[in-house]
Write an enzyme that holds these catalytic residues in place. Structure first.
Site, short mmCIF file in Angstrom:
data_model
loop_
_atom_site.label_atom_id
_atom_site.label_comp_id
_atom_site.label_asym_id
_atom_site.label_seq_id
_atom_site.Cartn_x
_atom_site.Cartn_y
_atom_site.Cartn_z
N ASP A 214 6.15 -33.71 2.94
CA ASP A 214 6.74 -33.22 4.10
C ASP A 214 6.84 -31.66 4.53
O ASP A 214 6.83 -30.95 3.27
CB ASP A 214 8.23 -33.50 4.08
CG ASP A 214 9.24 -33.55 5.34
OD1 ASP A 214 8.67 -34.08 6.11
OD2 ASP A 214 10.45 -33.01 5.33
N GLU A 275 1.81 -32.95 5.38
CA GLU A 275 2.25 -32.69 6.92
C GLU A 275 1.89 -31.06 7.21
O GLU A 275 2.65 -30.39 6.85
CB GLU A 275 3.65 -32.98 7.17
CG GLU A 275 4.11 -33.14 8.58
CD GLU A 275 5.54 -32.72 8.73
OE1 GLU A 275 5.86 -33.37 9.63
OE2 GLU A 275 6.31 -32.31 7.76
#
Ligand code: NOJ
Length: 531
Positions: A214, A275
């Site tokens: 993330d 990401e």
């Protein structure tokens, strides 16, 4: 403790298994609820593995299921090495991994490293400790500006709206690029690195096949925390930061990825995908150097309108970014942070037709595919009433942005009324529309014209036909508003028509089309595969 040696043996069968893999993102809260509390959970996923096998995907990406107060629905992690009771427990996790492997599915999990929850033990300790203490140094605490320090340390804004700083009782401020309940970690602190290594090994030893990282372009912060240029103030959970935005893409982040890679290299066959919201091609490619991430999410397709020239450019740039690197392009049309494509491309039947066409375009591309649960059912974004909204963006934006809940409504499995087999509870964590009976898995499985049947057929052809081989594309000349490309290795041709008139089909035998063809013509909003 599981038998690590056995697990490693299993995973080494094909160390590069991810090269042309189709990942399926399970938004755990919304996939399947096994215990009737209205929230999806790990045993729920386990009970639906047969469906995923039937669909034809290769691997799962599970969104965070760790202990969390759920302010950002799991992206606020209070303990990264335990399962939140709402999702099950560690035994459920182990059973899920075992069963998924038995179904031929790899399992990758989300890692949230940019921040923790404010309920994490470390943050509680930081609040109890004085300024300058080692406890505070795990996070980004600073004195404020102005005579009495009552102005935040800099002008950074949170991606969820408002200032990125919150003041604590003794007058210091702490940084949170997302919600105040998600304090940013200090990646200059060695204890923070050591703890991440522990977390990686914890899950690797339990048999996971990899991680989705993330905010992989976050973490490191520039020294001195300079103000951001106000015009670079990208906000929104997935806004693309400007190249001059000091909040993201700082060079120090690469040390974190190198550390992660070092650990992963001890476990052959495990993968890390980041990401990475960095649009500059050269800076994006830095994350994919041989000692960093294996894969990077490329968001060009998902951020591009339904426009042939723009889509072609997105595809070409995505391929170009990774050309010559030991990685693969990645393609995604949807995830839990963006509007579902059916509603993004238009409303009603036209939105569905376009989403079907884009599914064929995506599945025709070389590299790694990420599907988001429910896209294979053609689910639309849901207009939820204000009272149902749960995304922190709604409150943080002062009710000006509705947030991401509309793309996170639970999946309809079977039956004629909500909750359509998702749960035994009448009340699901987000309400499900009553008119989804025709969209359930059950309704679509036997219907050859359904979106689900299109995905199943497309995935099967992609896996089994040699025409899908080769990493390069060549582009054909095409009428305005259309494009056609050919996989150079295997020869598959994919054509898309976004003009408002039917166009002649390229030569070849039709393998699959996203909608009915008109003799030898490709109608508007339709894509076709030919060999
Ligand atoms: C990106 C995740 O996809 C999003 O859902 C989350 O809110 C932010 N990172 C913060 O963790």
């Amino acid at each position: 403790m599981r038998r690590t040696a056995d697990i490693r043996q299993w995973a080494t069968d094909d160390v590069m298994w991810w090269r042309d893999c189709v990942f399926y993102q399970v938004y755990v809260r919304s996939f399947a609820d096994s215990n009737g509390d209205g929230v999806g959970d790990l045993p729920g996923i386990r009970s639906r593995l047969g469906y995923l096998q039937l669909l034809g995907v290769d691997a799962l990406w599970l969104t965070p299921f760790y202990r969390s107060p759920m302010v950002d629905h799991g992206y606020d992690v209070a303990d990264p090495r335990d399962v939140d009771p709402v999702f099950g427990d560690l035994e459920d996790f182990d059973a899920l991994v075992d069963d998924a492997h038995a179904h031929g599915l790899k399992v990758t999990i989300d890692l949230v490293q940019n921040h923790t929850s404010s309920a994490h033990r470390w943050f509680t300790e930081a609040l109890q400790a004085p300024p300058g203490s080692p406890e505070r140094d795990r996070y980004v605490f600073r004195d404020g500006r102005g005579v009495d320090g009552s102005d935040p340390p800099n002008n950074w804004t949170s991606m969820f709206g408002g200032s990125a700083w919150t003041r604590v009782a003794d007058g210091q401020w702490y940084l949170h690029l997302f919600a105040p309940e998600q304090p940013d970690l200090n990646w200059a602190n060695t204890e923070v690195h050591a703890d991440l290594e522990r977390t990686l090994r914890f899950w690797l030893d339990r048999g996971v096949d990899g991680f989705r990282i993330d905010v992989a372009h976050g973490m490191a912060k520039p020294s001195g925390l300079p103000d951001m240029p106000p015009e670079a103030a990208a906000t929104g959970a997935l806004a693309v930061p400007d190249i001059d935005d000091p909040r993201f893409d700082n060079d120090g982040v690469h040390d974190v990825h190198r550390m992660v890679r070092k650990v992963l290299d001890e476990y052959p066959g495990r993968v890390a995908v980041g990401e990475i919201w960095v649009l500059d091609d050269e800076r994006f490619a830095r994350y994919l150097r041989p000692d960093e991430l294996h894969l990077g999410f490329n968001f060009r397709l998902v951020t591009t309108d339904f426009d042939a020239a723009a889509l072609r450019e997105a595809i070409e740039r995505s391929l170009h970014t990774v050309a010559g690197l030991n990685t693969q392009p990645t393609w995604t049309l949807a995830n839990h942070d963006v509007w579902r494509q059916v509603s993004r491309y238009d409303d009603g039947w036209r939105g569905v037709a376009r989403a079907r066409a884009m599914a064929l375009v995506e599945l025709a591309l070389p590299g790694v595919i990420y599907l988001y649960n429910g896209e294979e059912l053609g689910l639309p974004n849901v207009e939820l009433p204000d009272s149902a909204l749960r995304d922190p963006v709604w409150e943080r934006s002062g009710h000006t942005e509705r947030g991401r809940d509309g793309a996170r409504v639970p999946l309809p499995w079977e039956g004629h009324r909500a909750p359509f087999g998702f749960s035994d509870a009448e009340d699901t964590w987000l309400p499900m529309p009553d008119d989804w009976a025709a969209l359930t898995v059950e309704a679509q499985l036997e219907d050859p014209g359904s979106v689900l049947s299109l995905y199943r057929r497309g995935l099967d052809l992609r896996k089994t036909r040699t025409e899908f081989s080769g990493d390069e594309l060549e582009w054909y000349g095409a009428p305005p508003g259309c494009f056609a490309f050919r996989r150079k290795g295997g020869g598959l041709i994919c054509a898309l028509n976004i003009s408002n008139v039917p166009v002649p089909l390229p030569p070849g035998e039709v393998l699959l089309s996203s909608g009915p063809l008109e003799d030898d013509r490709l109608p508007e909003d339709t894509a076709v595969w030919l060999v």
